[in-house]
Design a protein around this motif. Structure first.
Motif, PDB file in Angstrom:
ATOM      1  N   SER A  46       2.769   0.604 -13.104  1.00 34.61           N
ATOM      2  CA  SER A  46       2.367   2.007 -13.077  1.00 34.61           C
ATOM      3  C   SER A  46       1.795   2.406 -14.432  1.00 34.61           C
ATOM      4  O   SER A  46       1.894   1.668 -15.410  1.00 34.61           O
ATOM      5  CB  SER A  46       3.566   2.909 -12.739  1.00 34.61           C
ATOM      6  OG  SER A  46       4.520   2.872 -13.793  1.00 34.61           O
ATOM      7  N   ARG A  61       1.936   6.931 -11.897  1.00 36.86           N
ATOM      8  CA  ARG A  61       1.232   6.583 -10.667  1.00 36.86           C
ATOM      9  C   ARG A  61       0.962   5.082 -10.662  1.00 36.86           C
ATOM     10  O   ARG A  61       0.882   4.439 -11.710  1.00 36.86           O
ATOM     11  CB  ARG A  61      -0.083   7.355 -10.548  1.00 36.86           C
ATOM     12  CG  ARG A  61       0.112   8.855 -10.346  1.00 36.86           C
ATOM     13  CD  ARG A  61      -1.155   9.549  -9.863  1.00 36.86           C
ATOM     14  NE  ARG A  61      -0.920  10.977  -9.666  1.00 36.86           N
ATOM     15  CZ  ARG A  61      -1.526  11.936 -10.360  1.00 36.86           C
ATOM     16  NH1 ARG A  61      -2.415  11.620 -11.291  1.00 36.86           N
ATOM     17  NH2 ARG A  61      -1.257  13.196 -10.116  1.00 36.86           N
ATOM     18  N   LEU A  62       0.803   4.552  -9.466  1.00 35.46           N
ATOM     19  CA  LEU A  62       0.566   3.116  -9.301  1.00 35.46           C
ATOM     20  C   LEU A  62      -0.686   2.691 -10.065  1.00 35.46           C
ATOM     21  O   LEU A  62      -1.727   3.332  -9.997  1.00 35.46           O
ATOM     22  CB  LEU A  62       0.395   2.804  -7.811  1.00 35.46           C
ATOM     23  CG  LEU A  62       0.131   1.346  -7.447  1.00 35.46           C
ATOM     24  CD1 LEU A  62       1.367   0.502  -7.696  1.00 35.46           C
ATOM     25  CD2 LEU A  62      -0.314   1.231  -5.998  1.00 35.46           C
ATOM     26  N   ARG A  81      -9.047   0.594  -5.094  1.00 43.00           N
ATOM     27  CA  ARG A  81      -9.538   1.318  -6.277  1.00 43.00           C
ATOM     28  C   ARG A  81     -10.746   0.599  -6.847  1.00 43.00           C
ATOM     29  O   ARG A  81     -10.718  -0.612  -7.070  1.00 43.00           O
ATOM     30  CB  ARG A  81      -8.447   1.423  -7.343  1.00 43.00           C
ATOM     31  CG  ARG A  81      -8.833   2.342  -8.498  1.00 43.00           C
ATOM     32  CD  ARG A  81      -7.726   2.452  -9.513  1.00 43.00           C
ATOM     33  NE  ARG A  81      -7.634   1.268 -10.360  1.00 43.00           N
ATOM     34  CZ  ARG A  81      -6.776   1.127 -11.360  1.00 43.00           C
ATOM     35  NH1 ARG A  81      -5.903   2.080 -11.621  1.00 43.00           N
ATOM     36  NH2 ARG A  81      -6.760   0.027 -12.082  1.00 43.00           N
ATOM     37  N   TRP A  86     -10.034   5.985  -6.238  1.00 44.06           N
ATOM     38  CA  TRP A  86      -9.342   5.441  -5.077  1.00 44.06           C
ATOM     39  C   TRP A  86     -10.030   5.921  -3.809  1.00 44.06           C
ATOM     40  O   TRP A  86     -10.495   7.048  -3.720  1.00 44.06           O
ATOM     41  CB  TRP A  86      -7.887   5.906  -5.062  1.00 44.06           C
ATOM     42  CG  TRP A  86      -6.998   5.198  -6.039  1.00 44.06           C
ATOM     43  CD1 TRP A  86      -6.720   5.588  -7.316  1.00 44.06           C
ATOM     44  CD2 TRP A  86      -6.259   3.995  -5.821  1.00 44.06           C
ATOM     45  NE1 TRP A  86      -5.858   4.705  -7.915  1.00 44.06           N
ATOM     46  CE2 TRP A  86      -5.549   3.710  -7.009  1.00 44.06           C
ATOM     47  CE3 TRP A  86      -6.118   3.131  -4.740  1.00 44.06           C
ATOM     48  CZ2 TRP A  86      -4.720   2.601  -7.139  1.00 44.06           C
ATOM     49  CZ3 TRP A  86      -5.288   2.026  -4.861  1.00 44.06           C
ATOM     50  CH2 TRP A  86      -4.598   1.773  -6.056  1.00 44.06           C
ATOM     51  N   ARG A 101      -3.376  11.452  -1.746  1.00 50.81           N
ATOM     52  CA  ARG A 101      -3.542  10.244  -2.559  1.00 50.81           C
ATOM     53  C   ARG A 101      -2.528  10.196  -3.690  1.00 50.81           C
ATOM     54  O   ARG A 101      -1.853   9.179  -3.909  1.00 50.81           O
ATOM     55  CB  ARG A 101      -4.962  10.221  -3.128  1.00 50.81           C
ATOM     56  CG  ARG A 101      -5.250   9.119  -4.135  1.00 50.81           C
ATOM     57  CD  ARG A 101      -6.430   9.524  -5.003  1.00 50.81           C
ATOM     58  NE  ARG A 101      -6.140  10.699  -5.813  1.00 50.81           N
ATOM     59  CZ  ARG A 101      -7.080  11.501  -6.324  1.00 50.81           C
ATOM     60  NH1 ARG A 101      -8.350  11.253  -6.104  1.00 50.81           N
ATOM     61  NH2 ARG A 101      -6.720  12.549  -7.056  1.00 50.81           N
ATOM     62  N   ASP A 102      -2.414  11.300  -4.436  1.00 52.06           N
ATOM     63  CA  ASP A 102      -1.511  11.313  -5.585  1.00 52.06           C
ATOM     64  C   ASP A 102      -0.056  11.159  -5.161  1.00 52.06           C
ATOM     65  O   ASP A 102       0.728  10.466  -5.829  1.00 52.06           O
ATOM     66  CB  ASP A 102      -1.703  12.611  -6.378  1.00 52.06           C
ATOM     67  CG  ASP A 102      -3.040  12.669  -7.092  1.00 52.06           C
ATOM     68  OD1 ASP A 102      -3.691  11.617  -7.207  1.00 52.06           O
ATOM     69  OD2 ASP A 102      -3.441  13.768  -7.524  1.00 52.06           O
ATOM     70  N   LEU A 105       0.511   7.440  -4.383  1.00 53.87           N
ATOM     71  CA  LEU A 105       0.534   6.604  -5.593  1.00 53.87           C
ATOM     72  C   LEU A 105       1.776   6.876  -6.436  1.00 53.87           C
ATOM     73  O   LEU A 105       2.325   5.963  -7.065  1.00 53.87           O
ATOM     74  CB  LEU A 105      -0.729   6.845  -6.415  1.00 53.87           C
ATOM     75  CG  LEU A 105      -2.053   6.451  -5.737  1.00 53.87           C
ATOM     76  CD1 LEU A 105      -3.232   6.795  -6.637  1.00 53.87           C
ATOM     77  CD2 LEU A 105      -2.068   4.962  -5.380  1.00 53.87           C
TER      78      LEU A 105
END
Length: 402
Positions: A46, A61-62, A81, A86, A101-102, A105
């Motif tokens: 992350s 986040r990832l 990504r 992404w 999305r966030d 992740l």
């Protein structure tokens, strides 16, 4: 030595030596830790990022090339990504809603080994998360059924549900918290698909090109980006005067032929574009299914015409667009802006229904949107965007008026 455990020295003798060495307090406790204390607890890589553009807070986040989540042996959704952007890669290629999305992740980055456990007697995989790391290697987490209850954790000491999990190809089992699984395994796929066609702030746009069948119209903002963002207009109030300085480029590329543009008209167009949302995400699929049904029973179709992926675009006018809009934007800090390109292709206009078909940013999805763009773009000429003022002067620039 007299004293408590915090100031009691540690005496060490190496091998058969007669010499005894004295070390700082607490060394014995450090050496007496169990083996799993030194094992990696974070499962996926992350990185810390700004929560959003309007907040200085940072979240984990990832940090990976891609992620795929599956349930009961079936792949649910895949994200990939490219550079720092992404997008959805499975079950179809599409733009991602920023919030969904966030959350996904952040949920992936929040997967930790809560506690190592013994191998269960009957372990079955109900969910899995497969991450392609930045070096190209793949790491898959296999997760069993969620357990009722769990151990207390968090700021309020609430009980966090857990599940037994393992890494694919390994025999070590551990528990992971499942309280963010709704974000990691979304029940409704459309929560991840972006309803907005082109995301940008009007003040970030540096140029706008409108390609029409009659030729291109290019508009450029000659004023540098302002450090402060343009304030939003309160509901029911007229918009503030434009802070941009839009110029209409000469069709032949001659800089001396540049003309002053109508700032208000360009700003209205950018506002419409920045708020344009889809009414139907899968209009192309709906049209293709309709074509397939209509073609049933036609024996002359040896290779069914409706099976071609070009059919929806042809039926909805996107093979010969009514207009293509290309925006060059600069986002992020003024010192190191990120240059991005946004595109919007307009197809057939259904005037009787007030609908318009469009695609954006190269994604295959065909959207059905409202037709408010038609009056602002389709059939326009360069002179329609030319400034209407004879003397375009600001009051503070006047020295004498006779």
């Amino acid at each position: 030595t007299e004293g408590g455990r915090f100031d009691r020295a540690t005496l060490v003798r190496v091998g058969e030596a007669t010499e005894v060495q004295r070390f700082a307090p607490g060394l014995l406790a450090l050496l007496d830790r169990p083996a799993d204390f030194y094992q990696q607890r974070r499962i996926f890589p992350s990185r810390r990022e700004l929560k959003d553009d309007t907040n200085t807070a940072r979240v984990e986040r990832l940090d990976a090339r891609g992620i795929t989540v599956s349930e009961k042996g079936e792949q649910r959704v895949g994200l990939s990504r490219l550079l720092d952007t992404w997008e959805m890669s499975y079950p179809l290629r599409d733009a991602l809603d920023p919030r969904g999305r966030d959350l996904l992740l952040e949920a992936a980055a929040d997967l930790w080994v809560e506690k190592f456990v013994d191998a269960p007697a009957d372990f079955r995989v109900e969910r899995s998360v497969s991450v392609t790391r930045t070096d190209g290697s793949t790491l898959t987490l296999e997760i069993g059924p969620t357990q009722v209850g769990g151990e207390k954790g968090g700021d309020k000491g609430e009980t966090r549900p857990r599940a037994v999990a393992r890494l694919a190809g390994q025999s070590r089992y551990f528990e992971v918290a499942t309280d963010k699984f709704n974000d990691l395994f979304p029940n409704v796929l459309d929560t991840l698909r972006d309803a907005q066609l082109v995301r940008f702030r009007p003040e970030e746009v540096r140029s706008l090109t409108i390609d029409l069948p009659t030729g291109p119209i290019t508009l450029t903002n000659a004023k540098p980006r302002a450090r402060e963002a343009t304030p939003e207009t309160p509901p029911g109030m007229p918009p503030p005067p434009s802070t941009a300085d839009w110029r209409l480029s000469d069709p032949k590329g001659d800089p001396k032929g540049e003309l002053k543009a109508d700032n208000a008209a360009v700003d209205r167009l950018l506002t419409t574009l920045s708020t344009l949302a889809t009414l139907e995400r899968d209009a192309g699929l709906r049209v293709q299914v309709g074509a397939a049904i209509g073609a049933i029973g036609i024996p002359s179709l040896a290779t069914p015409w409706f099976a071609s992926p070009r059919v929806p675009g042809e039926l909805l006018g996107l093979d010969k667009p009514a207009a293509t809009l290309t925006l060059q934007i600069e986002e992020g800090p003024l010192e190191s802006p990120r240059k991005q390109t946004r595109t919007l292709v307009l197809g057939r206009h259904r005037a009787e229904a007030g609908k318009l078909y469009a695609t954006s940013n190269g994604f295959p999805r065909i959207n059905e949107v409202g037709d408010e763009l038609v009056a602002q773009v389709v059939g326009k000429k360069a002179l329609d965007f030319r400034g209407k003022k004879l003397l375009d002067l600001s009051p503070e620039s006047l020295a004498t008026l006779r």
